[in-house]
Every structure is written in structure tokens, then in C-alpha cells.
Write a protein that holds these residues in place. Structure first.
Motif, mmCIF file in Angstrom:
data_model
loop_
_atom_site.group_PDB
_atom_site.id
_atom_site.type_symbol
_atom_site.label_atom_id
_atom_site.label_comp_id
_atom_site.label_asym_id
_atom_site.label_seq_id
_atom_site.Cartn_x
_atom_site.Cartn_y
_atom_site.Cartn_z
ATOM 1 N N GLN A 49 0.843 -1.209 0.000
ATOM 2 C CA GLN A 49 0.000 0.000 0.000
ATOM 3 C C GLN A 49 0.873 1.252 0.000
ATOM 4 O O GLN A 49 0.632 2.178 -0.762
ATOM 5 C CB GLN A 49 -0.923 0.000 1.219
ATOM 6 N N THR A 53 1.097 3.931 -3.062
ATOM 7 C CA THR A 53 0.642 5.291 -2.771
ATOM 8 C C THR A 53 1.715 6.314 -3.129
ATOM 9 O O THR A 53 1.429 7.313 -3.802
ATOM 10 C CB THR A 53 0.249 5.432 -1.286
ATOM 11 N N ILE A 118 -4.683 -2.142 -5.246
ATOM 12 C CA ILE A 118 -4.279 -0.881 -4.625
ATOM 13 C C ILE A 118 -4.119 0.218 -5.663
ATOM 14 O O ILE A 118 -4.543 1.363 -5.446
ATOM 15 C CB ILE A 118 -3.007 -1.070 -3.783
ATOM 16 N N GLY A 140 -5.232 5.101 2.709
ATOM 17 C CA GLY A 140 -4.348 3.942 2.687
ATOM 18 C C GLY A 140 -4.474 3.128 3.956
ATOM 19 O O GLY A 140 -4.517 1.892 3.919
#
Length: 190
Positions: A49, A53, A118, A140
Motif C-alpha cells: 500500500q 501510494t 491498490i 491507505g
């Protein structure tokens, strides 16, 4: 927002490598002996994640059109997932490896399903409404929490969930596939 939570639920709670490994490990070794493996799965999820991100946030800063491309890739991936869910059979019995934190962690780091999931979450749902890094960190954490809860559910209810899933596999897969298809269409039209 409804389609976001449906997408998160389906992708987190459907059988995937991490959930199946957690289920199988708990069935064989019990929850207490499997906890390190489960923790590894959750840690791996959090690491993926964070990587996704940061990468997508940086790409969005320079290439906003890139996110639109990822949106269509995410749409195709959702359709692919819905068809795979629709046509998959019951839970696989697993590989027989002993439970260890590193096994769960590495599994998630190489689990392409998580990366696509994701990337789709971030590019379709998180970045467009984001006011900055703090929003992305918040969402997140929500995604990691949902994924971790899903893994724990598969672990804690492993034996009974497996029996229910095996007994009603076709019906459950049909419902999940239709819900995921709804998410894909909502994303494309939205």
C-alpha cells in the motif's frame, strides 16, 4: 462512495493468495501457531500500500493523464476479476508450508492481485478526491485495515467459511462477480 466500499470488500474478502494461505494455515496449525504468518500477510499488505501510494502520488504530480490510463486498466482488471470469481471453483488446499511471518510478508510482496487492487483504489477512488498526502495516508490506512480484517476473518472462521464456501461456491461467486461488475461499470461511468 458505495462502489468504493463494495470494491474494497470484494477484493479484500474474496479468496486470494493471502486469504487462502491464512485459511489453510489456521486449519492445520490453529490460530495461535499461525499468528506470525497472518501478521506477515498484513505487514506485506501495508508495505505494498505504501509503495503504490508514494509511486502514484508522484506520478500524479507530473502525469495527471497517466492516472486516467490507470483508471481504464483498473476497469479492465475489475472485469477480469469478476469473470475469474464467477468461474473459479472452491478453495485450494494450500502449499503445506509451515507458518512464518516471512512467508506471509513475501507472499504479499509478490501478489499481483494486491498491486492491481491498490493501484485501482488509489487512481480511481483516492487521488481524484484527495486534498494531499494526508488524505492518501488516511485512505491507505483504511484499505490496510479492511485487508487485515479480511485476513483475520478468513483465519478466525477458516474451517466454517471454507465449508460454507465449498457448499455454496457457485452462488457466492455469482453474487461477488455481479457486485464487482457493478463497481467496474460505476467507475467507467463516474
Amino acid at each position: 462512495m458505495t462502489d468504493l466500499f463494495i470494491y474494497m470488500f470484494i477484493c479484500s474478502f474474496t479468496p486470494g493468495p493471502g486469504n487462502i494461505l491464512a485459511l489453510r494455515t489456521v486449519c492445520v496449525y490453529g490460530f495461535k501457531n499461525s499468528f506470525r504468518l497472518i501478521l506477515g500477510i498484513c505487514m506485506g499488505y501495508a508495505i505494498v500500500q505504501a509503495i503504490c501510494t508514494i509511486a502514484l502520488y508522484e506520478l500524479n504530480s507530473y502525469f495527471e493523464s497517466f492516472i486516467n490510463i490507470i483508471k481504464y486498466i483498473g476497469f479492465a482488471y475489475m472485469l477480469f476479476l469478476s469473470l475469474n470469481i464467477l468461474y473459479c471453483s472452491s478453495v485450494d488446499s494450500g502449499s503445506g508450508k509451515k507458518p512464518a511471518l516471512l512467508i506471509g510478508l513475501v507472499l504479499q510482496l509478490v501478489n499481483i492481485k494486491i498491486y492491481f487492487y491498490i493501484i485501482t483504489l488509489i487512481s480511481v477512488y483516492f487521488l481524484p478526491g484527495s486534498d494531499g498526502v494526508s488524505d492518501l495516508i488516511y485512505w491507505g490506512c483504511v484499505a490496510v485495515f479492511v485487508g487485515s480484517v479480511a485476513c483475520l476473518c478468513w483465519s478466525l472462521f477458516g474451517v466454517s467459511m471454507r465449508n460454507v464456501y465449498n457448499n455454496h461456491c457457485r452462488f457466492i461467486n455469482l453474487i461477488l462477480a455481479l457486485m464487482l461488475f457493478y463497481c467496474a461499470v460505476s467507475m467507467l461511468l463516474g
